[in-house]
Design an enzyme around this catalytic site. Structure first.
Site, PDB file in Angstrom:
ATOM      1  N   HIS A 182       0.784  -1.226   0.000  1.00 44.11           N
ATOM      2  CA  HIS A 182       0.000   0.000   0.000  1.00 44.11           C
ATOM      3  C   HIS A 182       0.820   1.282   0.000  1.00 44.11           C
ATOM      4  CE1 HIS A 182      -3.508   2.380   0.228  1.00 44.11           C
ATOM      5  NE2 HIS A 182      -4.238   1.605   0.977  1.00 44.11           N
TER       6      HIS A 182
ATOM      7  N   TYR B 123     -14.942   5.910   8.139  1.00 43.99           N
ATOM      8  CA  TYR B 123     -13.891   6.350   7.215  1.00 43.99           C
ATOM      9  C   TYR B 123     -14.290   5.958   5.803  1.00 43.99           C
ATOM     10  CZ  TYR B 123      -9.036   6.733   5.397  1.00 43.99           C
ATOM     11  OH  TYR B 123      -7.895   7.074   4.714  1.00 43.99           O
TER      12      TYR B 123
ATOM     13  N   THR C 210      -4.836  10.595  -0.611  1.00 44.49           N
ATOM     14  CA  THR C 210      -6.211  10.397  -0.143  1.00 44.49           C
ATOM     15  C   THR C 210      -6.573  11.401   0.949  1.00 44.49           C
ATOM     16  OG1 THR C 210      -5.537   8.790   1.555  1.00 44.49           O
ATOM     17  CG2 THR C 210      -6.141   7.924  -0.624  1.00 44.49           C
TER      18      THR C 210
END
Length: 788
Positions: free
Chosen positions: A475, A591, A604
């Site tokens: 990630h 979230y 993000t």
């Protein structure tokens, strides 16, 4: 062996008559062709650097400027207002002596033309950046475009009309702005109001006001200074402190997965599926290297998105450190690393500068599958080091993998274009238990056996025994939409462009002299084997605790939602809120990931989906309020959610700003009770939409079975849910739900049932309204406006 003979470019022997030199012209030709590929890449990089360096102008525009200046001078006019004469006076002495007066004038005019051309480029780029900094269009109601936006749209189109390369817009994208601290604090308090009792909210408000009036302003000054200096004031800290400094396992906790088609497996031949998949990935890499991919844009608009995350997609690995990990990226790699039944291989995918055909890669993969040699001692489960805690892996890597055969083999894995696992299991929606098999498929991609994936690689491709495929992505280097774009291209190219023969094999011919895949050699001492066992135990406990549930929601999709004049994302997010309320009896901090790629190097931002408006709607619905009142409250909740999403996209979010203020406080060595409490709040419902970005690649009308399953991730909180969803076509939404077995309050299957029921209950409510009935001709308010 033929390949061993060809590997020797020349031989020589010493005779009484002298040295007899024997050249292998075939080997030299292979070397020459391989070098040609390298030089082509260099030339391509230089050419692309020039093209994107002058964007939105073109390199050829310099010629027009130069001709225009010279033509004007020929007509006895000085367009430079004396500057050409001044340039001529400052030319080097050598030019004065070697050129005539006319030649000096010509050189000066060309210098002036170049300076004028560069100035025009900078002016155009500045104008484009100003235009891309305008975001008010996103907040306008559908069908009610302001005059400003009507003027803005053609200007953006005019300045971006040339065909851009992948990175052409990078220097024209605006920088992420730092919000005013009072705005962020106010938005934060509004977001937590429905989650706190009156005394709790009073206490949090006091902490927030104290922070805003004292320490906050000091931290804000440092953050604004960083924003002036850095390209993006968030992204480097976000990458380092959220991802690379995490010392726990990245498997499940950070890495995420992507799935194959839901109903279709293009071939059941494992080697053939691997051949086409590897080829498609390398074709995508070629497009990235040549910058032939079209820049991503906000759907339905001409607004470009930052493409910086594409740079580290291939030839990248995350290397462990004691305090922090490091992302390493290489410009090129001509091989992939392959794992099968405990053995590691290097598979060359280029031959003399030529990309192997899918059939040749299939043949090479089949050689690996047919190889019956056993793993070396300690080799089979070596990958568990990448699945466990980071510090032990860093220590083992430094002590036992920094020299000798272990270093050479580890270098091959880390420098590979990507990692491939040939899994000996069968996966997919199949057999007598399709739903249970989908869940097992998700768990397999998320963590596998905890040692048969290399979790440090930018992504690992998994090819199963029955031909099903998937991937596991690290990630830190990029977010899911970047990987999703890659995976969409891979699936479409595999199924619709490369294709298979009638018996399921790849198309193309095979060069008989291809060298065998190279088996990697290891010397794993007992100390490393002991650590492998320890890391595997940690990873296995983590994997066994994950409860995954994947289900396609087929009752309706975005087509029916939009006929109710509702944003599909808002509809799903409010449905998730309702499902959680019914599942746990209350509301929670939620979230939803939103991108900030409207800005350079943006990643993000968090959309706090649990709002006062969504809670009011759910409370009214569950308490038996009238349908009309519930519909009114739902409309308010939907509009509020869309506004929160737009604010997050345009740099007016909450969480990244507070995160950076917290980092500054740590650098200054000061404590903030407010920031400490904010950043310790658990996200018990973490959600993300997997965007479908290239629908043009999938002909769902003629091939309706080629539906993507999307992907998912592990739960963020020990007592919460992770939910990923992908809106496929007009009539389906695929959900991925995760939680932990160790929490008695959560159950992924139970929550999946609640999601389905919530979706249907809200649709029944909206469909009962004659204004938004299914017979309405309106198409609803989409997530983004058509600004083409």
């Amino acid at each position: 062996m033929a390949e061993a003979h060809q590997a020797v470019a020349f031989q020589f022997t010493i005779t009484p008559e002298g040295i007899d030199l024997q050249l292998s012209y075939q080997a030299l030709n292979q070397i020459y062709l391989s070098g040609v590929r390298s030089w082509k890449k260099r030339v391509s990089r230089v050419r692309n650097s020039l093209i994107k360096g002058v964007y939105p102008a073109s390199p050829s525009s310099w010629l027009f400027v130069a001709i225009g200046i010279l033509a004007t001078m020929y007509m006895q006019s000085d367009p430079s207002m004396g500057l050409i004469t001044k340039i001529q006076q400052h030319l080097p002495l050598s030019l004065h002596m070697s050129l005539s007066a006319q030649g000096q004038t010509m050189v000066s005019a060309l210098v002036f033309s170049t300076l004028l051309w560069l100035s025009l480029i900078l002016a155009l780029r500045f104008c484009l950046k100003l235009l891309l900094s305008y975001h008010q269009w996103m907040f306008e109601k559908h069908g009610r475009m302001s005059n400003t936006t009507k003027v803005w749209v053609p200007l953006v189109r005019l300045l971006s009309s040339r065909k851009p390369l992948l990175y052409s817009y990078q220097s024209s994208l605006p920088h992420l702005p730092v919000p005013a601290i009072q705005d962020t604090v106010s938005r934060y308090l509004e977001s937590v109001r429905p989650l706190l009792t009156d005394p709790e909210f009073k206490r949090m408000s006091d902490l927030a006001n104290e922070f805003e009036s004292n320490l906050g302003n000091r931290l804000q000054r440092y953050l604004k200074l960083k924003a002036l200096w850095a390209t993006n004031y968030v992204s480097d800290w976000w990458e380092e402190y959220v991802y690379l400094r995490s010392r726990g396992p990245i498997m499940v906790n950070s890495n995420y997965y992507g799935m194959d088609f839901l109903y279709v497996t293009p071939t059941s031949v494992q080697a053939a599926r691997a051949g086409n998949t590897i080829t498609a990935l390398l074709l995508y890499r070629r497009k990235v290297n040549r910058e032939e991919l079209k820049p991503s844009r906000v759907p339905g608009t001409v607004i470009p998105l930052c493409a910086a995350q594409c740079e580290r997609m291939f030839n990248t690995t995350r290397t462990p450190g004691v305090e922090t990990d490091v992302l390493q990226h290489w410009l090129d790699s001509e091989f992939v690393a392959v794992y099968h039944r405990g053995r590691y291989f290097r598979l060359w995918v280029y031959r003399a500068g030529r990309l192997l055909s899918p059939r040749e890669i299939e043949d090479q993969i089949q050689r690996i599958l047919d190889d019956a040699s056993p793993p070396l001692p300690g080799e089979e489960k070596l990958g568990a080091l990448t699945a466990g805690d980071r510090i032990p892996w860093a220590q083992m890597r430094k002590q036992y993998f920094s020299s000798g055969v272990n270093k050479r083999s580890l270098d091959i894995i880390e420098r590979a274009a990507f990692f491939v696992t040939l899994d000996d299991e069968e996966q997919g929606m199949r057999g007598d238990d399709p739903e249970g098999n989908l869940d097992r498929y998700a768990k397999s991609l998320l963590h596998g056996k905890c040692y048969d994936r290399w979790f440090d690689k930018s992504f690992s491709v998994v090819i199963y025994k029955n031909g099903k495929s998937g991937l596991n992505a690290e990630h830190s280097w990029a977010d899911a939409p970047t990987v999703a774009h890659l995976w969409e291209y891979t699936l479409a190219t595999d199924a619709f462009q490369l294709g298979y023969t009638e018996d399921g094999h790849c198309k193309g011919d095979v060069e008989p002299s291809l060298p065998q895949p190279q088996r990697l050699v290891w010397n794993i001492p007992a100390e490393v084997q002991a650590q492998v066992s320890s890391s595997l135990a940690v990873a296995q406990a983590l994997a066994d605790d994950v409860d995954c549930h994947v289900f396609p929601f087929r009752e309706f999709g975005k087509g029916r939602i939009k006929k109710c004049r509702v944003s599909p994302d808002a509809f799903i997010q409010i449905s998730l809120q309702l499902a959680y309320y019914r599942d746990r009896g209350g509301f929670c901090l939620t979230y939803e990931a939103s991108m900030t790629r409207l800005f350079r190097e943006g990643r993000t931002e968090t959309v706090r989906s649990c709002s006062n408006e969504s809670c009011a709607f759910i409370t009214a619905l569950e308490s038996g309020e009238t349908e009309e009142e519930c519909r009114r409250l739902f409309q308010l909740a939907s509009e509020r959610h869309q506004n929160l999403y737009r604010m997050a996209m345009t740099g007016a979010g909450i969480d990244r700003h507070l995160f950076c203020l917290y980092v500054v406080s740590k650098y200054l060595g000061v404590e903030s009770p407010f920031l400490k409490e904010v950043l310790s709040e658990p996200w018990r419902l973490s959600t993300s939409q997997t965007p479908v970005q290239q629908m043009n690649l999938f002909d769902l009308k003629n091939h309706p079975d080629f539906i993507s399953l999307g992907g998912g991730f592990g739960p963020v909180a020990d007592d919460g849910y992770g939910v990923s969803y992908i809106i496929v076509g007009e009539d389906m939404v695929n959900f991925h739900v995760s939680s932990k077995y160790s929490c008695s309050q959560t159950d992924s299957h139970r929550f999946g049932v609640q999601i389905s029921k919530a979706m249907q209950d809200i649709m029944a409510l909206l469909s009962a309204d004659p204004k938004t009935s299914l017979s309405s001709k309106g198409t609803g308010q989409p997530q983004s406006k058509k600004l083409t």
